[in-house]
Design a protein around this motif. Structure first.
Motif, short mmCIF file in Angstrom:
data_model
loop_
_atom_site.label_atom_id
_atom_site.label_comp_id
_atom_site.label_asym_id
_atom_site.label_seq_id
_atom_site.Cartn_x
_atom_site.Cartn_y
_atom_site.Cartn_z
N THR A 1 55.59 34.24 37.83
CA THR A 1 54.46 33.81 37.82
C THR A 1 53.22 34.51 38.04
N ALA A 2 53.35 35.96 38.92
CA ALA A 2 52.79 36.92 39.28
C ALA A 2 52.09 37.98 37.88
N LEU A 3 53.34 37.82 37.14
CA LEU A 3 53.38 38.72 36.01
C LEU A 3 52.34 37.74 34.93
N TRP A 4 52.71 36.88 35.14
CA TRP A 4 52.36 35.53 34.10
C TRP A 4 50.70 35.28 34.51
N GLY A 5 50.61 34.81 35.84
CA GLY A 5 49.25 35.15 36.15
C GLY A 5 47.96 36.36 35.70
N SER A 6 48.69 37.27 35.85
CA SER A 6 47.78 38.56 35.08
C SER A 6 47.64 38.61 33.93
N GLY B 1 51.62 28.47 41.13
CA GLY B 1 50.60 29.64 42.17
C GLY B 1 50.04 30.92 40.81
N GLU B 2 50.40 29.76 39.57
CA GLU B 2 50.09 31.01 38.37
C GLU B 2 48.14 31.16 38.39
N PRO B 3 47.47 30.16 38.98
CA PRO B 3 45.87 30.39 38.51
C PRO B 3 45.60 31.31 39.98
N VAL B 4 46.27 31.46 40.81
CA VAL B 4 46.17 32.63 42.19
C VAL B 4 46.60 33.34 41.70
N TRP B 5 47.64 33.82 41.40
CA TRP B 5 47.65 35.43 40.72
C TRP B 5 46.45 35.34 39.56
N ALA B 6 45.85 34.85 38.90
CA ALA B 6 44.74 35.09 37.34
C ALA B 6 43.55 35.61 38.50
N GLY B 7 43.64 34.50 39.53
CA GLY B 7 42.08 34.71 40.59
C GLY B 7 42.11 35.88 40.76
N VAL B 8 43.75 35.90 41.00
CA VAL B 8 43.28 37.71 41.99
C VAL B 8 42.99 39.24 40.69
N ILE B 9 43.46 38.92 40.18
CA ILE B 9 43.08 39.68 38.53
C ILE B 9 42.55 39.80 38.41
N GLY B 10 41.55 38.72 38.37
CA GLY B 10 39.98 38.17 38.16
C GLY B 10 39.32 39.55 38.85
N ARG B 11 39.53 39.03 40.27
CA ARG B 11 38.30 39.75 41.59
C ARG B 11 38.65 41.10 40.99
N ILE B 12 39.95 41.33 40.59
CA ILE B 12 40.18 42.86 40.65
C ILE B 12 38.99 43.34 39.25
N ALA B 13 38.96 42.59 39.09
CA ALA B 13 37.73 43.07 38.07
C ALA B 13 36.58 42.45 37.60
N GLY B 14 36.28 42.21 38.81
CA GLY B 14 35.33 41.81 39.01
C GLY B 14 34.21 40.52 39.79
N ASP B 15 35.70 39.58 39.28
CA ASP B 15 34.94 38.53 40.02
C ASP B 15 34.28 37.81 40.99
N ARG B 16 34.03 37.22 42.24
CA ARG B 16 34.42 36.63 43.13
C ARG B 16 34.39 34.96 43.02
N LEU B 17 35.36 34.77 44.04
CA LEU B 17 35.99 33.24 44.07
C LEU B 17 35.38 32.91 44.99
N PRO B 18 34.84 31.25 44.34
CA PRO B 18 33.57 31.16 46.28
C PRO B 18 34.69 30.26 46.56
N PRO B 19 33.50 30.37 47.99
CA PRO B 19 35.12 29.35 49.75
C PRO B 19 36.12 28.55 48.93
N VAL B 20 35.55 27.42 48.14
CA VAL B 20 36.35 26.30 47.47
C VAL B 20 37.32 26.71 46.80
N ALA B 21 36.96 27.98 46.00
CA ALA B 21 38.54 28.43 45.25
C ALA B 21 39.26 29.12 46.07
N ILE B 22 39.02 29.37 46.95
CA ILE B 22 39.90 30.32 48.02
C ILE B 22 41.04 29.28 48.82
N ALA B 23 40.08 28.21 49.59
CA ALA B 23 40.82 27.18 50.08
C ALA B 23 41.57 26.04 48.69
#
Length: 318
Positions: free
Chosen positions: A28-33, A257-279
């Motif tokens: 799932t982590a690989l999938w999200g990346s 959990g795929e979108p969670v990992w996608a968000g982590v990769i996106g954050r590394i690439a420069g995206d910033r998750l809002p608090p509601v997304a972290i929740a």
């Protein structure tokens, strides 16, 4: 006199993660990346060509790796692989089509519908009722996906992109159910090869139907296609192996959990998750944990000395 109660102590709940479930968490982590890679590749290729390339590469890799196992191919392996392969191609193709005209947050919101859809279809089609804690986990993961999608996802209109993404939730759910249905009666290696080749073939065959032309050569779609083909082979083989012992509903919660990992990769690439997304990400993780909680079995007390079964006694007058 007042008898002492011998009612067993309340059962404890324990968290148990099997090797198969750990493997699903890893893929799932690989999938999200892969989300960011696909997004960039779509700027140079059509969705169905890319799906065809991705899974054709994965299928050819499977042929090389598992060629010895294919000698014992049965019609049941072919049928199962073909059914799963068609579901994979339709799921990936329709979802990618939708992403061409709608935002990723809207796509995530609509795609999240497969999370509650899987246990319902499992109940209706396979007659397997999920455990109460599993349903709680599904609910938490679904709410988490909605929060992760963001407020823009709540303003969903009815357009071609929305319709394509909505329809894609059906083959996504069908893929998970079909893998669970056939997993214990087929060879995972044979089915993996068949489903990957079928998914690639369907991707290419749909191109003339929808009027999609082959893109001009570019390393921008070739390298991602080959890389994701390798990843797809690993992912599908792991799913086929792990779902021999992991139910479709439990697997779905892990896949959420795929979108969670996608968000982590996106954050590394420069995206910033809002608090509601972290929740939302936290709720998805909570859903996985809750679904994995299992009540400990009650230990039976030794039988009475005279051989008669011991009865439970409660406070009362004697």
């Amino acid at each position: 006199m007042l008898h002492t109660s011998t009612t067993p102590a309340p059962t404890r709940r324990r968290l148990a993660v099997s090797r198969q479930e750990a493997a699903l968490l890893a893929i799932t982590a690989l999938w999200g990346s892969t989300f960011l890679v696909v997004h960039l590749a779509m700027q140079h290729s059509g969705p169905w060509f890319f799906v065809g390339l991705r899974f054709a590469v994965a299928g050819l890799l499977g042929l090389v790796v598992f060629h010895r196992a294919l000698r014992g191919m049965r019609w049941r392996d072919v049928g199962a692989g073909a059914a799963i392969g068609v579901s994979i191609a339709l799921a990936y193709g329709l979802q990618t089509m939708g992403l061409q005209t709608i935002s990723s947050s809207t796509s995530a919101f609509i795609t999240a519908l497969y999370v509650p859809l899987v246990p319902l279809l499992q109940w209706l089609v396979l007659r397997r009722a999920p455990r109460p804690l599993t349903l709680v986990g599904v609910a938490l993961a679904f709410v988490g996906l909605l929060l992760l999608a963001g407020p823009d996802a709540l303003t969903v209109g009815i357009g071609p992109g929305e319709i394509a993404t909505l329809v894609s939730t059906l083959p996504i759910a069908a893929e998970i159910l079909l893998i669970g249905l056939f997993a214990t009666s087929v060879d995972a290696r044979r089915v993996t090869v068949v489903q990957l080749l079928v998914a690639g073939a369907v991707g290419f065959l749909v191109m003339p139907v929808v009027g999609e032309a082959a893109p001009a050569f570019s390393w921008a779609w070739l390298l991602p296609g080959v890389g994701l083909g390798i990843a797809s082979c690993v992912i599908q083989l792991t799913m086929n192996w792990a779902q021999r012992s992991v139910s479709p509903t439990r697997a779905t919660i892990i896949y959420a959990g795929e979108p969670v990992w996608a968000g982590v990769i996106g954050r590394i690439a420069g995206d910033r998750l809002p608090p509601v997304a972290i929740a939302g990400a936290a709720l998805i993780v909570a859903g996985v944990i809750v679904s994995e909680l299992r009540p400990a079995r009650r230990r039976r007390r030794p039988a009475a000395a005279d051989g008669a079964p011991e009865r439970e006694t409660r406070p009362g007058l004697g």
